[in-house]
Motif scaffolding. Sequence first.
Motif, PDB file in Angstrom:
ATOM      1  N   LEU A 176       0.812  -1.215   0.000  1.00 50.48           N
ATOM      2  CA  LEU A 176       0.000   0.000   0.000  1.00 50.48           C
ATOM      3  C   LEU A 176       0.844   1.264   0.000  1.00 50.48           C
ATOM      4  O   LEU A 176       0.379   2.320  -0.439  1.00 50.48           O
ATOM      5  CB  LEU A 176      -0.937   0.003   1.217  1.00 50.48           C
ATOM      6  CG  LEU A 176      -1.937  -1.159   1.281  1.00 50.48           C
ATOM      7  CD1 LEU A 176      -2.718  -1.119   2.594  1.00 50.48           C
ATOM      8  CD2 LEU A 176      -2.889  -1.116   0.095  1.00 50.48           C
ATOM      9  N   VAL A 177       2.063   1.195   0.511  1.00 51.09           N
ATOM     10  CA  VAL A 177       2.895   2.408   0.588  1.00 51.09           C
ATOM     11  C   VAL A 177       3.853   2.524  -0.590  1.00 51.09           C
ATOM     12  O   VAL A 177       4.617   3.495  -0.658  1.00 51.09           O
ATOM     13  CB  VAL A 177       3.691   2.443   1.910  1.00 51.09           C
ATOM     14  CG1 VAL A 177       2.749   2.419   3.101  1.00 51.09           C
ATOM     15  CG2 VAL A 177       4.687   1.284   1.990  1.00 51.09           C
ATOM     16  N   ASP A 178       3.813   1.580  -1.499  1.00 48.80           N
ATOM     17  CA  ASP A 178       4.671   1.633  -2.683  1.00 48.80           C
ATOM     18  C   ASP A 178       3.966   2.463  -3.755  1.00 48.80           C
ATOM     19  O   ASP A 178       3.233   1.946  -4.592  1.00 48.80           O
ATOM     20  CB  ASP A 178       4.961   0.219  -3.184  1.00 48.80           C
ATOM     21  CG  ASP A 178       5.962   0.212  -4.330  1.00 48.80           C
ATOM     22  OD1 ASP A 178       6.644   1.242  -4.526  1.00 48.80           O
ATOM     23  OD2 ASP A 178       6.059  -0.811  -5.028  1.00 48.80           O
ATOM     24  N   LEU A 179       4.185   3.777  -3.697  1.00 49.89           N
ATOM     25  CA  LEU A 179       3.459   4.709  -4.548  1.00 49.89           C
ATOM     26  C   LEU A 179       4.381   5.371  -5.565  1.00 49.89           C
ATOM     27  O   LEU A 179       5.586   5.532  -5.315  1.00 49.89           O
ATOM     28  CB  LEU A 179       2.810   5.805  -3.690  1.00 49.89           C
ATOM     29  CG  LEU A 179       1.854   5.347  -2.591  1.00 49.89           C
ATOM     30  CD1 LEU A 179       1.451   6.537  -1.740  1.00 49.89           C
ATOM     31  CD2 LEU A 179       0.638   4.671  -3.192  1.00 49.89           C
ATOM     32  N   PRO A 180       3.816   5.797  -6.693  1.00 53.72           N
ATOM     33  CA  PRO A 180       4.618   6.614  -7.621  1.00 53.72           C
ATOM     34  C   PRO A 180       5.049   7.913  -6.943  1.00 53.72           C
ATOM     35  O   PRO A 180       4.298   8.490  -6.142  1.00 53.72           O
ATOM     36  CB  PRO A 180       3.646   6.887  -8.772  1.00 53.72           C
ATOM     37  CG  PRO A 180       2.580   5.858  -8.650  1.00 53.72           C
ATOM     38  CD  PRO A 180       2.460   5.539  -7.194  1.00 53.72           C
ATOM     39  N   ALA A 181       6.237   8.352  -7.231  1.00 52.67           N
ATOM     40  CA  ALA A 181       6.744   9.575  -6.600  1.00 52.67           C
ATOM     41  C   ALA A 181       5.918  10.777  -7.033  1.00 52.67           C
ATOM     42  O   ALA A 181       5.560  10.922  -8.206  1.00 52.67           O
ATOM     43  CB  ALA A 181       8.212   9.780  -6.965  1.00 52.67           C
ATOM     44  N   GLY A 182       5.604  11.617  -6.077  1.00 52.69           N
ATOM     45  CA  GLY A 182       4.902  12.857  -6.360  1.00 52.69           C
ATOM     46  C   GLY A 182       5.834  14.048  -6.207  1.00 52.69           C
ATOM     47  O   GLY A 182       7.044  13.897  -5.991  1.00 52.69           O
ATOM     48  N   ARG A 183       5.278  15.220  -6.309  1.00 48.47           N
ATOM     49  CA  ARG A 183       6.072  16.442  -6.170  1.00 48.47           C
ATOM     50  C   ARG A 183       6.186  16.790  -4.693  1.00 48.47           C
ATOM     51  O   ARG A 183       5.178  16.905  -3.993  1.00 48.47           O
ATOM     52  CB  ARG A 183       5.403  17.584  -6.931  1.00 48.47           C
ATOM     53  CG  ARG A 183       6.253  18.842  -6.997  1.00 48.47           C
ATOM     54  CD  ARG A 183       5.609  19.867  -7.891  1.00 48.47           C
ATOM     55  NE  ARG A 183       6.395  21.083  -7.966  1.00 48.47           N
ATOM     56  CZ  ARG A 183       6.018  22.190  -8.607  1.00 48.47           C
ATOM     57  NH1 ARG A 183       4.845  22.200  -9.244  1.00 48.47           N
ATOM     58  NH2 ARG A 183       6.787  23.248  -8.638  1.00 48.47           N
ATOM     59  N   GLN A 184       7.411  16.941  -4.202  1.00 51.25           N
ATOM     60  CA  GLN A 184       7.632  17.184  -2.789  1.00 51.25           C
ATOM     61  C   GLN A 184       7.724  18.680  -2.508  1.00 51.25           C
ATOM     62  O   GLN A 184       8.436  19.411  -3.192  1.00 51.25           O
ATOM     63  CB  GLN A 184       8.905  16.481  -2.313  1.00 51.25           C
ATOM     64  CG  GLN A 184       8.796  14.962  -2.327  1.00 51.25           C
ATOM     65  CD  GLN A 184       9.930  14.297  -1.579  1.00 51.25           C
ATOM     66  OE1 GLN A 184      10.935  14.918  -1.240  1.00 51.25           O
ATOM     67  NE2 GLN A 184       9.780  13.012  -1.304  1.00 51.25           N
ATOM     68  N   VAL A 185       6.996  19.098  -1.464  1.00 48.90           N
ATOM     69  CA  VAL A 185       6.951  20.508  -1.082  1.00 48.90           C
ATOM     70  C   VAL A 185       7.191  20.610   0.417  1.00 48.90           C
ATOM     71  O   VAL A 185       6.498  19.943   1.206  1.00 48.90           O
ATOM     72  CB  VAL A 185       5.593  21.142  -1.431  1.00 48.90           C
ATOM     73  CG1 VAL A 185       5.596  22.620  -1.070  1.00 48.90           C
ATOM     74  CG2 VAL A 185       5.270  20.947  -2.899  1.00 48.90           C
ATOM     75  N   HIS A 186       8.141  21.416   0.830  1.00 45.88           N
ATOM     76  CA  HIS A 186       8.393  21.648   2.250  1.00 45.88           C
ATOM     77  C   HIS A 186       7.393  22.696   2.764  1.00 45.88           C
ATOM     78  O   HIS A 186       7.181  23.722   2.110  1.00 45.88           O
ATOM     79  CB  HIS A 186       9.826  22.140   2.471  1.00 45.88           C
ATOM     80  CG  HIS A 186      10.863  21.083   2.226  1.00 45.88           C
ATOM     81  ND1 HIS A 186      11.605  20.515   3.239  1.00 45.88           N
ATOM     82  CD2 HIS A 186      11.267  20.471   1.075  1.00 45.88           C
ATOM     83  CE1 HIS A 186      12.421  19.610   2.723  1.00 45.88           C
ATOM     84  NE2 HIS A 186      12.240  19.582   1.417  1.00 45.88           N
ATOM     85  N   VAL A 187       6.819  22.409   3.937  1.00 51.53           N
ATOM     86  CA  VAL A 187       5.863  23.355   4.517  1.00 51.53           C
ATOM     87  C   VAL A 187       6.247  23.632   5.964  1.00 51.53           C
ATOM     88  O   VAL A 187       6.740  22.748   6.678  1.00 51.53           O
ATOM     89  CB  VAL A 187       4.415  22.820   4.462  1.00 51.53           C
ATOM     90  CG1 VAL A 187       3.956  22.649   3.023  1.00 51.53           C
ATOM     91  CG2 VAL A 187       4.252  21.520   5.230  1.00 51.53           C
TER      92      VAL A 187
END
Length: 363
Positions: free
Chosen positions: A248-259
């Motif tokens: 379930l946690v093996d996901l395609p990489a998304g765009r990472q944003v620091h908040v």
Amino acid sequence: MRSIGEMARDGGLSVSALRFYDRAGVLVPAWVDPVSGYRWYEPGQLEEARLLARLRRAGMPMADIRLVLAGWAGADADLVRGLLQAHLRRLELGLSDARVEFSFLRALLDRRETDPMTSLHTAAPAARFSVAAPELAAALDAVRFAAGTDAELPMLGGVLFDVEGEGLHLVATDRYRMAVAQAPTSGHGGPRTQVVVPLPLVDSMRALLTDEDPVQLAVDGDRVTLEAGDRQTAGRSIGHEFPDYRRLVDLPAGRQVHVDTAAFCQALETGPVRVGETHAQDAEPHDLSVLRVTENGTVIVCDDGDDDQNNVAVNREFLLHALAAGARDELILEVGAPTAPLAIRRPDGESAFSLLMPVRLES
């Protein structure tokens, strides 16, 4: 005129639900006090509130509910009957399809349960290992919020303890969100051991993790024990298999944003919310926050009129819980496709992270 509390009591809707339907423009109070913001309802709106409560319990989409209420107010019986009949047909077709699929799945489950090579229910191998109390406490704090409470899914009503090699993974999910955390261990030399610890025992364990010294965890069949010095808590594990969280946690990489966590939480709490589909069994609708990553690499909470196809809608309360569990001044949001889970990660590694399922927006 009825106050919002009286309307909730008499109409079968909670106060929070009435506020939600006001914001959604579905059941708007007759008058709002301009000073206090308190809502007041006319006597004729009680019937609409009761109708609304019944329609939501029947799982009718909000878009159709708006038309039903409009037809009801205008005495358009044909429109109301047509909408009710159309929704009933959808439910019947969906139930028929579900019965076929579930019948097939039950046959597969029966076959697996009778085959000793593929049995779904196996006792956890005995294991004993130590883990630093602060590390275990932090891991429990990072996942506890995501555990399920649905009596129909008892395997989700606890936290998975998954120890392999020198690492302990803790996992919790209620289907709509998942949290994973990790703590280093020592002394575990046996095979991979997985056990689902019920929430009351999880909370009892957490209460003992007040010192800096290592604690001992032991699994013996369905019994789980935590020893912290001269104190101990123990209980039976949940006798069901936990979902394979690694898939379930093996996901395609998304765009990472620091908040900045505090600033982003404030933006969520004060920003606009949307109306989204809720599940028929839910007694309460939920506020949704719609997010988008801008070209300059920041994440924003979208206004009501922002319908960009890349927007991602999530349950606002779930997102706030995940941000709090992240326990960092800065976190990373990993935003993928609108249909992909939203990931909340720590900038110092993969020791703990959360996933939130996106929510379909009301069209």
